[in-house]
Design an enzyme around this catalytic site. Structure first.
Site, mmCIF file in Angstrom:
data_model
loop_
_atom_site.group_PDB
_atom_site.id
_atom_site.type_symbol
_atom_site.label_atom_id
_atom_site.label_comp_id
_atom_site.label_asym_id
_atom_site.label_seq_id
_atom_site.Cartn_x
_atom_site.Cartn_y
_atom_site.Cartn_z
ATOM 1 N N ASP A 254 3.917 -0.722 6.177
ATOM 2 C CA ASP A 254 2.546 -0.225 5.999
ATOM 3 C C ASP A 254 1.544 -1.202 6.612
ATOM 4 O O ASP A 254 0.564 -0.799 7.234
ATOM 5 C CB ASP A 254 2.253 -0.024 4.506
ATOM 6 C CG ASP A 254 3.310 0.855 3.846
ATOM 7 O OD1 ASP A 254 3.479 1.992 4.288
ATOM 8 O OD2 ASP A 254 3.995 0.381 2.916
ATOM 9 N N HIS A 282 4.162 1.649 -2.369
ATOM 10 C CA HIS A 282 4.537 2.230 -1.069
ATOM 11 C C HIS A 282 4.603 3.746 -1.250
ATOM 12 O O HIS A 282 5.664 4.361 -1.336
ATOM 13 C CB HIS A 282 5.881 1.668 -0.604
ATOM 14 C CG HIS A 282 6.365 2.298 0.680
ATOM 15 N ND1 HIS A 282 5.719 2.145 1.877
ATOM 16 C CD2 HIS A 282 7.421 3.096 0.943
ATOM 17 C CE1 HIS A 282 6.352 2.812 2.818
ATOM 18 N NE2 HIS A 282 7.392 3.415 2.276
HETATM 19 C C1 LMR Z 1 8.092 5.503 5.591
HETATM 20 O O1 LMR Z 1 7.125 4.905 5.123
HETATM 21 O O2 LMR Z 1 8.215 5.781 6.784
HETATM 22 C C2 LMR Z 1 9.162 5.965 4.671
HETATM 23 O O3 LMR Z 1 9.158 5.229 3.495
HETATM 24 C C3 LMR Z 1 8.958 7.421 4.433
HETATM 25 C C4 LMR Z 1 10.010 8.031 3.577
HETATM 26 O O4 LMR Z 1 9.613 8.736 2.659
HETATM 27 O O5 LMR Z 1 11.189 7.813 3.810
#
Ligand code: LMR
Length: 443
Positions: A254, A282
């Site tokens: 992120d 997250h």
């Molecule tokens: C991401 O942030 O790309 C992953 O965590 C998304 C997911 O839900 O697998």
């Protein structure tokens, strides 16, 4: 599983070059497919150096060594990595650090397929750091794990000294100094968010217990499998002998995404963006902090004067980047996740540049921001490069940030209530709100 028995002479293979010479001794145990490359015909062997290899059906994984009547337990090693070697003997030409053991769960998956080769190349821990990889998979993935191990063999990485594969965390986590926990169940159709928390929670409770029992007492644990903050919390609560501070949930992806979006908007290369904090979970409640971030050393708000974009467009683009990627790819991000795992570990094993920081989901006890204790929450961290970190104190939190941080905090508290039965905190009570803020990959 079939058992094969062979005897070996004391010898050094002429097929190995000097930089990666493996010393073969009477302790040697080899997979069938590799044996013919290294060993002279069996009739040249000495009778008293007996080796038993048990091999998988495809004759590739020796699982036990018998020597003087003792069965040794290096039982999940794979192929060439079952050879014994002597790092000391290489010190004439190389100066190696002491070997470290790294466990990776979900090791047959897409993220691992990028990550393992970065780990083995020295990109993460450095060019003088030999490593052993302990790969954890499910029963279903065991054949794929062998495929992974074969590709690692074929890559001839001088730093990669051992590869073990297995399905039992109690064995795979033995003496590990790092555990990168990627394996988790994706959310299936019709599955409630509480169900996912429970199913994955069970996995992370089991893995926490195994780490507690088998890992090095100062093991550093990075949880990647979603919902990673709450999974990390469950894991640490089940590992009371390991400092809670050693557990991380991956929010570096992120952070990287946020840096990229700010760089794009400001028209600068992304290395000009620093001090980027991701606060919270997250999930789509995460808070990319443009108040404290900097571009070319200046506050972001001075460089990007479109504040409405910062509050709405920017924030949303980071929160929903994972979902957008799934739409494009048809699956979750893998390569960029692996890169962010590398970044997250490197941030802990190299000193943080003066004045900068990085984000990681860490335990909130003792945090200076007024965030509820007992959560795993992404916050700004600095490291001296010793594997540890400290929270950054001098960050500004205005009303905008406070309100959003509180939303992510409330979400994590609700997740925590849902998994109380897995953290030893009583009876679970799941009151997750009607708005589903989990990342789309989990749907
Ligand atoms: C991401 O942030 O790309 C992953 O965590 C998304 C997911 O839900 O697998």
């Amino acid at each position: 599983m079939a058992m094969a028995e062979l005897s070996t002479p004391q010898t050094t293979s002429p097929f190995l070059n000097s930089s990666s010479r493996l010393r073969l001794s009477s302790k040697l145990h080899l997979s069938n497919h590799f044996r013919h490359l290294l060993l002279p015909p069996l009739h040249t062997t000495t009778p008293n150096s007996k080796i038993s290899c048990s091999v998988y059906q495809n004759s590739q994984a020796p699982v036990a060594v018998q020597e003087n009547g003792l069965v040794k337990t290096k039982k999940e090693c794979y192929g060439v990595f079952c050879l014994t070697y002597d790092l000391k003997a290489e010190e004439e030409t190389r100066s190696w650090k002491k070997l470290i053991n790294i466990a990776v769960s979900g090791a047959a998956g897409m993220i691992s397929n990028h990550l393992l080769f970065k780990l083995a190349s020295g990109e993460v821990f450095g060019p003088d750091q030999p490593i052993a990889l302990k790969l954890l998979g499910s029963e279903r993935s065991i054949q794929a794990l062998e495929g992974v191990a074969m590709e690692l063999e074929d890559s001839l990485f001088p730093l990669l000294r051992e590869v073990d594969i297995g399905t039992d965390p109690n064995e795979v986590f033995q003496d590990v100094e790092w555990a990168i926990l990627i394996g988790a169940k994706p959310r299936g159709p019709g599955m409630e968010r509480a169900d996912l928390l429970d199913i994955n929670g069970q996995i992370f409770a089991e893995q926490g217990k195994a780490l507690n029992k088998a890992a090095s007492p100062n093991v550093k644990v990075l949880v990647v499998g979603n919902p990673c903050n709450t999974n990390a919390l469950i894991c640490l609560k089940n590992a009371p002998n390991i400092p809670a501070k050693n557990f991380h949930a991956l929010t570096r992806l992120d952070e990287n995404r946020a840096k990229c979006q700010l760089a794009l908007k400001a028209g600068v290369f992304y290395d000009k963006v620093s001090n980027m904090t991701i606060w919270g979970n997250h999930s789509t409640t995460q808070v990319p902090d443009f108040l404290n971030a900097r571009i070319n050393g200046l506050p972001v708000k001075e460089v990007i004067t479109d504040h409405k974009w910062l509050e709405e467009g920017f924030t949303e683009s980071v929160q929903k980047r994972g979902g957008l990627l799934i739409q494009k790819w048809g699956r979750s991000s893998a390569a960029s996740t692996a890169v962010s795992i590398v970044d997250a570990i490197k941030s802990l094993v190299t000193p943080t540049p003066e004045g900068d920081w990085f984000s990681s989901g860490v335990y909130t006890d003792g945090n200076p921001y007024g965030i509820e204790e007992g959560l795993v929450f992404s916050m700004p961290c600095r490291s001296k490069g010793d594997g540890d970190y400290e929270l950054v104190k001098d960050v500004e939190i205005d009303d905008y940030l406070r309100k959003r941080i509180a939303k992510s905090e409330a979400e994590l508290l609700a997740e925590k209530r849902c998994v109380a039965h897995l953290t030893g905190e009583g009876i679970a009570y799941c009151d997750l709100g009607p708005v589903d803020t989990m990342l789309p990959g989990e749907v």
